[in-house]
Design a protein around this motif. Structure first.
Motif, mmCIF file in Angstrom:
data_model
loop_
_atom_site.group_PDB
_atom_site.id
_atom_site.type_symbol
_atom_site.label_atom_id
_atom_site.label_comp_id
_atom_site.label_asym_id
_atom_site.label_seq_id
_atom_site.Cartn_x
_atom_site.Cartn_y
_atom_site.Cartn_z
ATOM 1 N N PRO A 391 2.759 12.679 -2.366
ATOM 2 C CA PRO A 391 3.538 11.385 -2.133
ATOM 3 C C PRO A 391 3.188 10.259 -1.186
ATOM 4 C CG PRO A 391 4.923 13.458 -2.164
ATOM 5 C CD PRO A 391 3.243 13.810 -2.083
ATOM 6 N N GLY A 392 2.419 10.566 -0.318
ATOM 7 C CA GLY A 392 1.881 9.380 0.812
ATOM 8 C C GLY A 392 0.652 9.376 0.453
ATOM 9 N N GLU A 393 0.013 9.349 -0.613
ATOM 10 C CA GLU A 393 -1.362 8.900 -1.102
ATOM 11 C C GLU A 393 -1.239 7.442 -1.170
ATOM 12 O OE1 GLU A 393 -4.683 10.142 -4.348
ATOM 13 O OE2 GLU A 393 -2.604 10.402 -4.725
ATOM 14 N N VAL A 394 -0.246 6.738 -1.692
ATOM 15 C CA VAL A 394 -0.371 5.183 -1.512
ATOM 16 C C VAL A 394 -0.730 4.583 -0.228
ATOM 17 C CG1 VAL A 394 2.022 5.193 -1.272
ATOM 18 C CG2 VAL A 394 0.703 3.138 -2.389
ATOM 19 N N MET A 395 -0.129 5.019 0.627
ATOM 20 C CA MET A 395 -0.421 4.379 2.002
ATOM 21 C C MET A 395 -1.924 4.819 2.436
ATOM 22 S SD MET A 395 0.119 2.780 4.687
ATOM 23 C CE MET A 395 2.036 2.468 4.703
ATOM 24 N N ALA A 396 -2.216 6.227 2.269
ATOM 25 C CA ALA A 396 -3.805 6.567 2.221
ATOM 26 C C ALA A 396 -4.835 5.728 1.691
ATOM 27 C CB ALA A 396 -4.160 8.000 1.907
ATOM 28 N N LYS A 397 -4.439 5.421 0.620
ATOM 29 C CA LYS A 397 -5.542 4.566 -0.110
ATOM 30 C C LYS A 397 -5.626 2.942 0.412
ATOM 31 C CE LYS A 397 -4.846 6.548 -4.861
ATOM 32 N NZ LYS A 397 -4.425 6.441 -6.211
#
Length: 659
Positions: A391-397
């Motif tokens: 779920p938090g991948e968008v911020m990691a990218k």
């Protein structure tokens, strides 16, 4: 012996047969054809009964002959007149074949039990242990105010026959059971009691008022504890020690430690109710029980206080804890923990930051905040990333595009290759070993720090060198933001890092509506000054049209239970993000104080839960192996179906409401 066996197997049906014949005769007077039919039927029943009786008698005779073959008549008579109550029965059906007089006596039957089920003679008796090959029954049985241990075995009627017969021996252990019960009842138990909000209770009061408040609390504790006849003393201004016998613990448990509610009656002039935390240690030596009690108190405080925690050699048991966590107005602990983390970083060769599986924006934001602190300290920091979508991948990218974070997101296998004896592992947004991304990495590293805001679970990470655990906080990102303010200059925090931390706070507070205190807004204000853009954060939380439709499909399947709890159980694998959003949306239904969303993920069922009222979803989902906090919790139920998990969830809700 044969005469004795015949007498035992003699049916008690003579009266019934006579009555049948009499009724048949009466019927013949009015209708000789019907009466004749009744007489024929009665004779057929009698013939069948005699054949069956003879068959059972032959079985018993063959069995006794087989087990006593080659033994003299005196020895055979010894078996029939065994000093132990004995009963023989068919293990598959439970039909009794033979029993001696001692067994007849303990079950209250003065003739015999021929053609009776063994569980009818002994209510609750099961033969499963015999078919499993065990020789001692795991359950003791009480008959005529005596307790019996049952031993037995299963054997064939003869070498040629496949038919089995079970023989059981009933040993009277009443005296032993009484001594054992007395031993368990009189074992000592050590309890530590703590007025957990003592500082808030006495704030801005004079000495006389403080003494009166403490005396009022002590009066409530004494009234509750006095019937146990145990030792009670105060050894610090807000701490008490109790020693009592274990037999009174069951009474306290049955009352669910009523003293917790009784202490609430004590109110300070500032309108603050007193709260009590109790830690109990048992089932060990005095020294270890005192250690258990101290661990239990620590566990109770880490879960918000106002509850009782019982600790034995194996696990924790929880009672109470419905009071909402109160925000701490002082930042002393944050400053102390920040300094401790700074010292750990200074002595480290590198740092790994790891959150929970399916990391959300709070876990990712907190991890990025720790990396910002490590970068200022000149220590290489790496974030452990799952190899699949989360779920938090968008911020990691977004953060990966920064030069400072190039190659800083690595897999757990790369982390193992880079690890050495001075490596520091920082776990964020969870305190449970089974929830981290890689448990092997957790067990390999010997220097661990934990930063978390969830209520502590019984299986928490216990070997941490630093444990910054505050259940009052809105999010792990809030705790890390406070540490950032102590450890680095505001100018050292980049805008993208500030947005990552603020996104974590916004996610867990549901746009500052849940679990939000003054320090939450202070942390958010600091991040806003560092350039965090709330519009960009809003964009991060947007979902596509298909996901939005799926969310409302889940909501459409919801129903209300107990008048204030919304539950949606869908058979579609909608994913964690949609499930959590649907759970949030269900709280907008009028009257809904809690919501649960269930969906399948392979052979596992995922539960997402939210609460805005007095219902603690964390306590409910703990019964299903989950965790979280009172307002937001989750669980993963392996090897189950949605309907089976729904049934267990409804049972857990019922138990919670009963308590």
């Amino acid at each position: 012996m044969n005469e004795k066996l015949n007498r035992i197997l003699e049916p008690r049906g003579k009266l019934y047969l006579i009555l049948l014949v009499v009724f048949s005769g009466i019927t013949c007077v009015y209708d000789w054809k019907a009466g004749l039919c009744e007489l024929v039927a009665t004779m057929l029943v009698l013939i069948y009964y005699l054949i069956t009786r003879q068959h059972h008698r032959n079985e018993a005779s063959r069995y006794i002959a087989s087990v006593t073959g080659g033994i003299d008549a005196a020895s055979r008579d010894t078996m029939v007149n065994s000093p132990f109550p004995m009963v023989m029965f068919q293990p598959d059906t439970g039909d009794i074949i033979w029993s001696n007089e001692r067994f007849l006596k303990i079950v209250g039957d003065r003739e015999h039990l021929f053609d009776t089920k063994v569980d009818a003679a002994v209510p609750g008796f099961t033969t499963k242990w015999l078919t499993e090959g065990r020789s001692i029954c795991p359950t003791e049985y009480e008959l005529d105010r005596h307790r019996y241990m049952v031993m037995g075995h299963v054997s064939r009627v003869s070498r040629e026959s496949e038919e089995l017969i079970a023989t059981t021996y009933w040993v009277d252990i009443t005296s032993l059971a009484d001594i054992r019960e007395q031993f368990y009842n009189t074992r000592p138990v050590v309890a530590e009691l703590l007025i957990d909000n003592y500082e808030d209770l006495i704030r801005n009061t004079n000495d006389k008022t403080r003494s009166a408040l403490r005396s009022a609390v002590e009066d409530e504790i004494t009234a509750w504890f006095q019937p146990s006849g145990g030792l009670f003393c105060r050894y610090d201004r807000e701490r008490y020690l109790c020693v009592f016998e274990e037999q009174y613990l069951s009474r306290f448990q049955k009352e669910r430690f009523a003293v917790l509610d009784a202490v609430h009656k004590v109110v300070s002039p500032n309108g603050i109710n007193a709260t009590l935390s109790i830690g109990i240690g048992m089932d060990s030596s005095f020294g270890e029980m005192l250690e258990f009690a101290e661990l239990a108190i620590e566990m109770a405080l880490s879960r918000g206080g106002d509850q009782t925690v019982i600790k034995n050699r194996f696990n924790f048991e929880f009672y109470g804890g419905r009071t909402k966590e109160n925000e701490r107005h002082t930042k002393v602990k944050s400053r102390v923990m920040s300094n401790a983390l700074g010292e750990l970083l200074q002595a480290s060769s590198n740092v790994f930051v790891m959150g929970h599986r399916a990391a959300d924006l709070d876990a990712v934001g907190a991890a990025i905040g720790v990396c910002a602190i490590a970068r200022k300290r000149g220590v290489p920091a790496f974030i452990i990333e799952e190899q699949h979508s989360y779920p938090g991948e968008v911020m990691a990218k977004r953060v990966k595009q920064l030069a400072e974070y190039e190659d800083r997101f690595i897999g757990h296998q790369d982390a193992v290759m880079r690890m050495d004896s001075r490596t520091l592992l920082v776990v964020v947004d969870t305190n449970r070993p089974e929830q981290v991304i890689d448990r092997d990495l957790l067990s390999t590293c010997n220097r661990i720090a934990v930063i978390d805001h969830h209520l502590r679970a019984a299986d928490y990470i216990s070997n941490a060198a630093l444990n910054f655990h505050e259940p009052y906080a809105s999010s792990a990102s809030e705790l890390v933001t406070e540490m950032v303010q102590y450890l680095i200059d505001p100018s050292d925090l980049m805008r993208q890092e500030a947005e990552a931390l603020l996104a974590g706070i916004v996610l867990d507070t549901k746009n500052f509506t849940l679990r939000t205190g003054g320090r939450t807004f202070e942390a958010a204000a600091f991040l806003r000054r560092r350039g965090a853009d709330t519009v960009e954060i809003k964009k991060l939380m947007q979902s596509d049209l298909d996901s939005t439709i799926s969310k409302y499909d889940v909501i459409r399947e919801a129903r209300m239970v107990h008048g204030n709890i919304a539950i949606s159980a869908t058979e579609k694998p909608v994913g964690r993000v949609i499930a959590s959003q649907a759970a949030d949306e269900l709280l907008n239904v009028a009257g809904a104080e809690a919501s649960f969303v269930l969906f399948p993920d392979g052979d596992t069922v995922i539960i997402s839960a939210r609460s805005v009222g007095d219902v603690s979803v964390q306590y409910i989902l703990e019964m299903l192996g989950g965790g979280g906090n009172a307002a937001a919790a989750g669980a993963q139920v392996p090897n189950s179906t949605v309907q089976e998990t729904l049934r267990r969830l409804l049972e857990a809700i019922g138990k919670y409401l009963e308590k």
